[in-house]
Design a protein around this motif. Sequence first.
Motif, short mmCIF file in Angstrom:
data_model
loop_
_atom_site.label_atom_id
_atom_site.label_comp_id
_atom_site.label_asym_id
_atom_site.label_seq_id
_atom_site.Cartn_x
_atom_site.Cartn_y
_atom_site.Cartn_z
N ALA A 1 0.83 -1.21 0.00
CA ALA A 1 0.00 0.00 0.00
C ALA A 1 0.86 1.26 0.00
O ALA A 1 0.53 2.26 -0.65
N ALA A 2 1.99 1.22 0.72
CA ALA A 2 2.87 2.39 0.81
C ALA A 2 3.71 2.60 -0.44
O ALA A 2 4.09 3.73 -0.76
N LEU A 3 4.02 1.50 -1.17
CA LEU A 3 5.02 1.58 -2.24
C LEU A 3 4.46 1.41 -3.65
O LEU A 3 5.14 1.75 -4.62
N ALA A 4 3.25 0.88 -3.80
CA ALA A 4 2.76 0.52 -5.13
C ALA A 4 2.75 1.71 -6.09
O ALA A 4 3.21 1.61 -7.24
N GLU A 5 2.25 2.86 -5.65
CA GLU A 5 2.17 4.01 -6.54
C GLU A 5 3.56 4.45 -6.99
O GLU A 5 3.78 4.74 -8.18
N THR A 6 4.50 4.49 -6.06
CA THR A 6 5.87 4.88 -6.41
C THR A 6 6.48 3.89 -7.39
O THR A 6 7.14 4.29 -8.37
N TYR A 7 6.28 2.60 -7.18
CA TYR A 7 6.83 1.58 -8.07
C TYR A 7 6.25 1.72 -9.48
O TYR A 7 6.98 1.63 -10.48
N ILE A 8 4.94 1.91 -9.55
CA ILE A 8 4.29 1.98 -10.86
C ILE A 8 4.71 3.24 -11.60
O ILE A 8 4.99 3.20 -12.82
N ASN A 9 4.81 4.36 -10.91
CA ASN A 9 5.26 5.59 -11.57
C ASN A 9 6.73 5.50 -11.98
O ASN A 9 7.13 6.08 -13.00
N VAL B 1 25.05 -1.09 -2.57
CA VAL B 1 23.89 -0.82 -3.43
C VAL B 1 23.18 0.42 -2.89
O VAL B 1 23.22 0.70 -1.68
N PRO B 2 22.51 1.18 -3.76
CA PRO B 2 21.85 2.41 -3.30
C PRO B 2 20.66 2.12 -2.39
O PRO B 2 19.92 1.15 -2.59
N GLU B 3 20.50 2.96 -1.39
CA GLU B 3 19.31 2.98 -0.56
C GLU B 3 18.63 4.33 -0.73
O GLU B 3 19.22 5.37 -0.39
N ILE B 4 17.43 4.32 -1.27
CA ILE B 4 16.70 5.57 -1.55
C ILE B 4 15.39 5.48 -0.77
O ILE B 4 14.48 4.73 -1.14
N LEU B 5 15.30 6.25 0.32
CA LEU B 5 14.24 6.05 1.30
C LEU B 5 13.36 7.28 1.46
O LEU B 5 13.77 8.41 1.18
N GLN B 6 12.15 7.01 1.93
CA GLN B 6 11.19 8.04 2.33
C GLN B 6 10.99 9.10 1.26
O GLN B 6 10.68 8.78 0.12
N ASP B 7 11.19 10.37 1.60
CA ASP B 7 10.91 11.47 0.65
C ASP B 7 11.85 11.45 -0.55
O ASP B 7 11.52 11.98 -1.61
N ASP B 8 13.04 10.86 -0.37
CA ASP B 8 13.97 10.77 -1.50
C ASP B 8 13.53 9.73 -2.53
O ASP B 8 14.03 9.73 -3.66
N ALA B 9 12.62 8.84 -2.13
CA ALA B 9 12.21 7.74 -3.01
C ALA B 9 11.16 8.22 -4.00
O ALA B 9 10.01 7.78 -4.00
N THR B 10 11.59 9.13 -4.88
CA THR B 10 10.71 9.61 -5.94
C THR B 10 10.88 8.72 -7.17
O THR B 10 11.94 8.10 -7.35
N TYR C 1 12.25 2.14 0.66
CA TYR C 1 11.25 1.87 1.69
C TYR C 1 10.55 3.16 2.06
O TYR C 1 11.12 4.24 1.98
N LYS C 2 9.28 3.02 2.46
CA LYS C 2 8.51 4.16 2.95
C LYS C 2 7.65 3.71 4.13
O LYS C 2 6.99 2.67 4.05
N VAL C 3 7.72 4.46 5.22
CA VAL C 3 6.84 4.23 6.37
C VAL C 3 6.25 5.59 6.75
O VAL C 3 6.57 6.61 6.14
N SER C 4 5.43 5.61 7.80
CA SER C 4 4.86 6.88 8.23
C SER C 4 5.99 7.80 8.70
O SER C 4 7.00 7.33 9.22
N PRO C 5 5.84 9.11 8.53
CA PRO C 5 6.91 10.04 8.94
C PRO C 5 7.31 9.89 10.40
O PRO C 5 8.50 9.94 10.73
#
Length: 391
Positions: free
Chosen positions: A211-219, A330-339, A299-303
Motif C-alpha cells: 500500500a505504501a510503495l505501489a504508486e511509487t513503483y508503478i510511476n 547498493v543504493p538505498e533511496i528512502l522516504q521522501d527521497d524515493a521519488t 522503503y517508505k513508512v509513516s513520517p
Amino acid sequence: MADQLFAAQSRIKIAMVAGEASGDLLGSHLIRALKARFPDAEFVGIGGPKMQGVGLKSVFPMETLAVNGYVEVLKNLRAILRIRRDLTDQLLADRPHVFIGIDAPDFNLGLERTLKAKGVTTIHYVSPSIWAWRGERIKKIKACVSHMLALFPMEPPLYQQAGIPVTYVGHPLADEMPLVPDLAAMREQLDIPLACRVIALLPGSRQSEVAALAETYINTAKLLSEQVPNVLFLVPLVSRETRALFEATLYRLQAQALPLRIMFGHAHDALIAADVALVASGTATLETALLKRPMVITYKVSPLTYRLMWHRKYLPYIGLPNVLAGDFVVPEILQDDATPANLAQALTNMLDHNRVVDGLQAKFMDIHLTLRQGTAERAAEAIAAYLPHAH
C-alpha cells in the motif's frame, strides 16, 4: 520391563515455537537435522504445516501468532497471551530437555525467560537485530536465553561481549540458493527473450508495504518504460491481498498498458530472470544479493515511525547487503527521497554499467560463501550439546 520403562523416560523431548511462515520453514529443516541425530526424539510446541509435516505436534495454531503491526497485535493480544500462559504451564508440567524459540522474539523471549528461570535450557534461533537498533535488548535476552543461534557473522561478538553463549550457523537461504543462477534458463522457462531488459519490482510481502510503495513503483516503471527500450517488469506478489492492492493502484494510475507481468509468488524466478531489481527493504534484499542481482533498495513508512527509527539506529544503512558488506554497495533511496525520478535514475545507472554490476556480483558471491554454512546441521550440532547422549 525395566529396560522399556527406562527407554520411555529417556526419550528426548524438544519443544519448539515458530510464529510465522519463515520460522516454520527454518523449524522444519532443524527438525530433520535433529532427527538425523536423535531418531526417537519427540517434538512438541507451535508450528505450521512444514514443521508438523516432519513430526512436530503443534498444540496451538501458529496463525494466532502470525500477526504484524501494532493494531493487529493489540486485537489478538488476549489470545496470544493466553496461548503463551497455557503453553508455559504445559511445558513446566511435562518438561522438555530443551526449548527452541524460532525468531518471533516478542512471543518467544517472554516464554524463554519463564522457562529458563525454572531450569529449562532455552535456545533462541535467529538473533533479534540488536546490531541495527535497540541494542539494550541484549540485557533482556541474557535473562531469557541459554544459547543464541546467530544467522549473521556480525552477531556473535555482541553476544560474546555480553557473556551469552552463541553459535554462528549461517543463513538457510544461502544453503538453498545456487551460487551461480542461470539467467538464460530462467528466461526460457518464463518465455522471456534474452534481448529484453528485465526489471524485477518487489514492493514487499505485507499489505502495508505494498500500500505504501505501489504508486511509487508503478510511476517509476512508467518513467523507465519511456527511457529503456524493450523493457519488461516482473512483479512477484505473495498473496491475493497484495496482488489486489497492486492491481487497484495500476487501474487508478491508468497504467494497465505498462509492459508488466504480475506473478503469484515466484520471487526467486523473477530475480533470476532480471537484469536489475527494485526491492523493498527486508529479507528480499538478502535474497536478491544471494541471487547475484544488482538492486536499488527503497522503503517508505509513516513520517513518525521513520523519525523514531532513524534516530535509534546504529548503522548508516538499513539494507542487509550493505550491512553484511559494511559499506553502501547498493543504493538505498528512502522516504521522501524515493521519488520515481530518483529510483528510475538509479536503476538505469545499473542497467548501463557492466563493470559496476560485475564488481557488485563479486561482493554478493563473498556474502553468499560467508553465509553458506549448512545452517540446519550447525544449529542441530549446537543444540545436541544440551541433550542427553550427545555425540
